[in-house]
Design a protein around this motif. Structure first.
Motif, PDB file in Angstrom:
ATOM      1  N   SER A   6      17.498  -9.042 -57.091  1.00 17.23           N
ATOM      2  CA  SER A   6      16.129 -10.119 -56.428  1.00 17.23           C
ATOM      3  C   SER A   6      15.975 -11.101 -57.555  1.00 17.23           C
ATOM      4  CB  SER A   6      15.011  -9.144 -56.558  1.00 17.23           C
ATOM      5  OG  SER A   6      15.049  -7.898 -55.985  1.00 17.23           O
ATOM      6  N   LYS A   7      16.592 -12.002 -57.247  1.00 16.56           N
ATOM      7  CA  LYS A   7      16.513 -13.857 -57.734  1.00 16.56           C
ATOM      8  C   LYS A   7      15.027 -13.915 -57.054  1.00 16.56           C
ATOM      9  CE  LYS A   7      18.600 -18.474 -57.772  1.00 16.56           C
ATOM     10  NZ  LYS A   7      19.535 -18.723 -56.925  1.00 16.56           N
ATOM     11  N   GLY A   8      14.498 -14.432 -58.797  1.00 11.29           N
ATOM     12  CA  GLY A   8      13.054 -15.438 -58.721  1.00 11.29           C
ATOM     13  C   GLY A   8      11.673 -14.012 -58.606  1.00 11.29           C
ATOM     14  N   LEU A   9      11.775 -12.875 -58.387  1.00 16.42           N
ATOM     15  CA  LEU A   9      11.087 -11.753 -58.098  1.00 16.42           C
ATOM     16  C   LEU A   9      11.219 -10.600 -59.878  1.00 16.42           C
ATOM     17  CD1 LEU A   9      11.785 -10.118 -55.149  1.00 16.42           C
ATOM     18  CD2 LEU A   9      10.025 -12.206 -55.402  1.00 16.42           C
ATOM     19  N   ILE A  10       9.658 -10.695 -60.188  1.00 16.36           N
ATOM     20  CA  ILE A  10       9.645  -9.789 -61.399  1.00 16.36           C
ATOM     21  C   ILE A  10       9.191  -8.442 -61.286  1.00 16.36           C
ATOM     22  CG2 ILE A  10       8.169  -9.313 -63.605  1.00 16.36           C
ATOM     23  CD1 ILE A  10       8.150 -13.261 -63.864  1.00 16.36           C
ATOM     24  N   LEU A  58       0.438  -6.495 -49.498  1.00 12.93           N
ATOM     25  CA  LEU A  58       0.641  -7.697 -50.238  1.00 12.93           C
ATOM     26  C   LEU A  58      -0.627  -8.283 -50.884  1.00 12.93           C
ATOM     27  CD1 LEU A  58       2.583  -9.787 -51.162  1.00 12.93           C
ATOM     28  CD2 LEU A  58       2.490 -10.641 -48.622  1.00 12.93           C
ATOM     29  N   LEU A  59      -0.943  -8.671 -51.709  1.00 14.91           N
ATOM     30  CA  LEU A  59      -2.092  -9.090 -52.588  1.00 14.91           C
ATOM     31  C   LEU A  59      -2.449 -10.700 -53.230  1.00 14.91           C
ATOM     32  CD1 LEU A  59      -4.941  -7.591 -52.818  1.00 14.91           C
ATOM     33  CD2 LEU A  59      -3.824  -7.292 -55.156  1.00 14.91           C
ATOM     34  N   LEU A  60      -3.226 -11.514 -51.930  1.00 13.92           N
ATOM     35  CA  LEU A  60      -2.793 -12.874 -51.959  1.00 13.92           C
ATOM     36  C   LEU A  60      -4.078 -12.604 -53.083  1.00 13.92           C
ATOM     37  CD1 LEU A  60      -1.154 -12.381 -49.193  1.00 13.92           C
ATOM     38  CD2 LEU A  60      -1.357 -14.814 -48.934  1.00 13.92           C
ATOM     39  N   PHE A  61      -3.902 -13.988 -53.625  1.00 10.91           N
ATOM     40  CA  PHE A  61      -5.150 -14.244 -55.167  1.00 10.91           C
ATOM     41  C   PHE A  61      -4.349 -15.981 -55.639  1.00 10.91           C
ATOM     42  CE2 PHE A  61      -1.589 -11.982 -57.678  1.00 10.91           C
ATOM     43  CZ  PHE A  61      -1.634 -12.690 -58.782  1.00 10.91           C
ATOM     44  N   GLY A  62      -5.754 -15.838 -56.373  1.00 10.62           N
ATOM     45  CA  GLY A  62      -4.873 -17.785 -57.312  1.00 10.62           C
ATOM     46  C   GLY A  62      -6.795 -18.141 -57.767  1.00 10.62           C
ATOM     47  N   ALA A  78       3.138 -25.370 -51.568  1.00  3.83           N
ATOM     48  CA  ALA A  78       2.044 -24.092 -50.687  1.00  3.83           C
ATOM     49  C   ALA A  78       3.048 -22.992 -50.373  1.00  3.83           C
ATOM     50  CB  ALA A  78       1.448 -25.883 -49.776  1.00  3.83           C
ATOM     51  N   ILE A  79       3.857 -23.616 -49.809  1.00  5.57           N
ATOM     52  CA  ILE A  79       4.728 -22.576 -48.803  1.00  5.57           C
ATOM     53  C   ILE A  79       4.792 -21.375 -49.746  1.00  5.57           C
ATOM     54  CG2 ILE A  79       6.910 -22.394 -49.657  1.00  5.57           C
ATOM     55  CD1 ILE A  79       7.109 -22.172 -46.218  1.00  5.57           C
ATOM     56  N   ASP A  80       4.774 -21.020 -50.556  1.00  6.38           N
ATOM     57  CA  ASP A  80       5.095 -19.768 -51.900  1.00  6.38           C
ATOM     58  C   ASP A  80       3.305 -19.736 -53.028  1.00  6.38           C
ATOM     59  OD1 ASP A  80       7.332 -19.405 -51.610  1.00  6.38           O
ATOM     60  OD2 ASP A  80       7.599 -20.781 -53.097  1.00  6.38           O
ATOM     61  N   LEU A  81       1.810 -19.922 -52.631  1.00  3.18           N
ATOM     62  CA  LEU A  81       1.636 -20.245 -52.726  1.00  3.18           C
ATOM     63  C   LEU A  81       0.057 -19.819 -51.721  1.00  3.18           C
ATOM     64  CD1 LEU A  81       1.024 -23.260 -55.717  1.00  3.18           C
ATOM     65  CD2 LEU A  81       1.942 -20.731 -56.129  1.00  3.18           C
ATOM     66  N   PRO A  82      -0.905 -18.969 -52.222  1.00  2.00           N
ATOM     67  CA  PRO A  82      -1.651 -18.237 -53.600  1.00  2.00           C
ATOM     68  C   PRO A  82      -0.494 -17.822 -53.913  1.00  2.00           C
ATOM     69  CG  PRO A  82      -3.011 -17.787 -51.676  1.00  2.00           C
ATOM     70  CD  PRO A  82      -1.627 -18.574 -50.571  1.00  2.00           C
ATOM     71  N   GLN A  83      -0.807 -17.062 -55.046  1.00  2.00           N
ATOM     72  CA  GLN A  83       0.005 -16.350 -56.187  1.00  2.00           C
ATOM     73  C   GLN A  83      -0.178 -15.085 -54.960  1.00  2.00           C
ATOM     74  OE1 GLN A  83       2.334 -16.733 -58.575  1.00  2.00           O
ATOM     75  NE2 GLN A  83       1.539 -18.639 -59.293  1.00  2.00           N
ATOM     76  N   LYS A  84       0.993 -14.173 -55.539  1.00  2.00           N
ATOM     77  CA  LYS A  84       1.106 -12.869 -54.822  1.00  2.00           C
ATOM     78  C   LYS A  84       1.594 -11.555 -55.675  1.00  2.00           C
ATOM     79  CE  LYS A  84       2.854 -15.800 -50.852  1.00  2.00           C
ATOM     80  NZ  LYS A  84       2.959 -16.321 -51.723  1.00  2.00           N
ATOM     81  N   HIS A  99       6.165  -9.397 -58.258  1.00  2.00           N
ATOM     82  CA  HIS A  99       5.770 -11.313 -58.446  1.00  2.00           C
ATOM     83  C   HIS A  99       6.530 -12.102 -58.168  1.00  2.00           C
ATOM     84  CE1 HIS A  99       5.091 -10.693 -62.954  1.00  2.00           C
ATOM     85  NE2 HIS A  99       5.379 -12.085 -62.888  1.00  2.00           N
ATOM     86  N   ASN A 100       6.417 -13.342 -57.650  1.00  2.00           N
ATOM     87  CA  ASN A 100       7.252 -14.209 -57.666  1.00  2.00           C
ATOM     88  C   ASN A 100       7.647 -14.519 -59.106  1.00  2.00           C
ATOM     89  OD1 ASN A 100       8.722 -14.745 -55.375  1.00  2.00           O
ATOM     90  ND2 ASN A 100       6.216 -15.685 -54.921  1.00  2.00           N
ATOM     91  N   ASP A 101       8.536 -15.623 -59.835  1.00  2.00           N
ATOM     92  CA  ASP A 101       8.545 -15.676 -61.241  1.00  2.00           C
ATOM     93  C   ASP A 101       8.726 -17.180 -61.310  1.00  2.00           C
ATOM     94  OD1 ASP A 101       9.516 -16.818 -63.655  1.00  2.00           O
ATOM     95  OD2 ASP A 101      11.147 -16.031 -63.650  1.00  2.00           O
ATOM     96  N   PRO A 102       7.164 -18.031 -61.348  1.00  2.00           N
ATOM     97  CA  PRO A 102       7.066 -18.947 -61.293  1.00  2.00           C
ATOM     98  C   PRO A 102       7.572 -20.200 -61.340  1.00  2.00           C
ATOM     99  CG  PRO A 102       4.777 -17.922 -62.771  1.00  2.00           C
ATOM    100  CD  PRO A 102       6.066 -16.704 -62.158  1.00  2.00           C
ATOM    101  N   ALA A 103       8.908 -19.867 -62.586  1.00  2.00           N
ATOM    102  CA  ALA A 103       9.953 -20.720 -63.295  1.00  2.00           C
ATOM    103  C   ALA A 103      10.339 -20.946 -61.788  1.00  2.00           C
ATOM    104  CB  ALA A 103      10.835 -20.354 -64.558  1.00  2.00           C
ATOM    105  N   TYR A 104      10.544 -19.349 -61.034  1.00  2.00           N
ATOM    106  CA  TYR A 104      11.816 -20.023 -59.938  1.00  2.00           C
ATOM    107  C   TYR A 104      11.329 -20.467 -58.454  1.00  2.00           C
ATOM    108  CZ  TYR A 104      14.433 -18.509 -55.893  1.00  2.00           C
ATOM    109  OH  TYR A 104      15.203 -18.233 -54.697  1.00  2.00           O
ATOM    110  N   ILE A 105       9.875 -20.590 -58.279  1.00  2.00           N
ATOM    111  CA  ILE A 105       9.247 -21.025 -57.845  1.00  2.00           C
ATOM    112  C   ILE A 105       8.865 -22.807 -58.385  1.00  2.00           C
ATOM    113  CG2 ILE A 105       6.328 -22.158 -56.511  1.00  2.00           C
ATOM    114  CD1 ILE A 105       6.135 -18.861 -56.774  1.00  2.00           C
ATOM    115  N   ALA A 106       9.127 -23.067 -60.041  1.00  2.00           N
ATOM    116  CA  ALA A 106       9.751 -24.559 -59.832  1.00  2.00           C
ATOM    117  C   ALA A 106      10.247 -24.897 -59.613  1.00  2.00           C
ATOM    118  CB  ALA A 106       8.605 -24.474 -61.255  1.00  2.00           C
ATOM    119  N   GLU A 107      11.338 -24.184 -59.485  1.00  2.00           N
ATOM    120  CA  GLU A 107      12.864 -24.780 -59.475  1.00  2.00           C
ATOM    121  C   GLU A 107      13.083 -24.696 -57.875  1.00  2.00           C
ATOM    122  OE1 GLU A 107      17.562 -22.887 -59.589  1.00  2.00           O
ATOM    123  OE2 GLU A 107      15.844 -22.065 -61.452  1.00  2.00           O
TER     124      GLU A 107
END
Length: 134
Positions: A6-10, A58-62, A78-84, A99-107
């Protein structure tokens, strides 16, 4: 069960039920001065149409202090935020926190110059997931 494809997922395993894991995540999130924004129970939605789905919430938080600089750098983030956190039960009954890998979101959004912030976010996300699953 491996989730490495699963690319970009931890993925972090939990020693608790989905419901208990969610409660533990919510406690960890609030203790870290972040806000739970929404909770989406996909299994409950499936029940409304007379279908079944293993526990899947799914839990959205930030925290705007972490998210705002990312969106200022690349507004499409913003499409990937808030964190989940996705809390779900696999076919063997194992509970997982994903959860989404922040490095993946940045990339994905071509952000630049945010490595120190993203490292902090990454560490915080994993420490919350680990603590909730223990």
């Amino acid at each position: 069960m491996s989730h490495s494809a699963s690319k970009g997922l931890i993925h972090t395993s939990s020693n608790h039920s989905c419901a208990n894991t969610i409660e533990r995540l919510e406690l960890q999130i609030t203790e870290k001065q972040m806000a739970v924004i929404a909770k989406v129970d996909h299994a409950a939605a499936a029940e409304k149409i007379n279908e079944t789905l293993r526990p899947t919430t799914l839990l959205l938080f930030g925290n705007p202090q972490a998210g705002t600089p990312v969106m200022q750098n690349s507004q499409t983030a913003a499409i990937d935020l808030p964190q989940k956190y996705l809390v779900w039960e696999d076919q063997q009954g194992q509970t997982w926190i994903t959860h989404n890998d922040p490095a993946y979101i940045a990339e994905r959004h071509n952000t630049e110059g945010l490595d120190p912030l993203l490292d902090k976010v990454s560490t915080a996300l994993q420490s919350i997931a680990t603590a909730a699953g223990e």
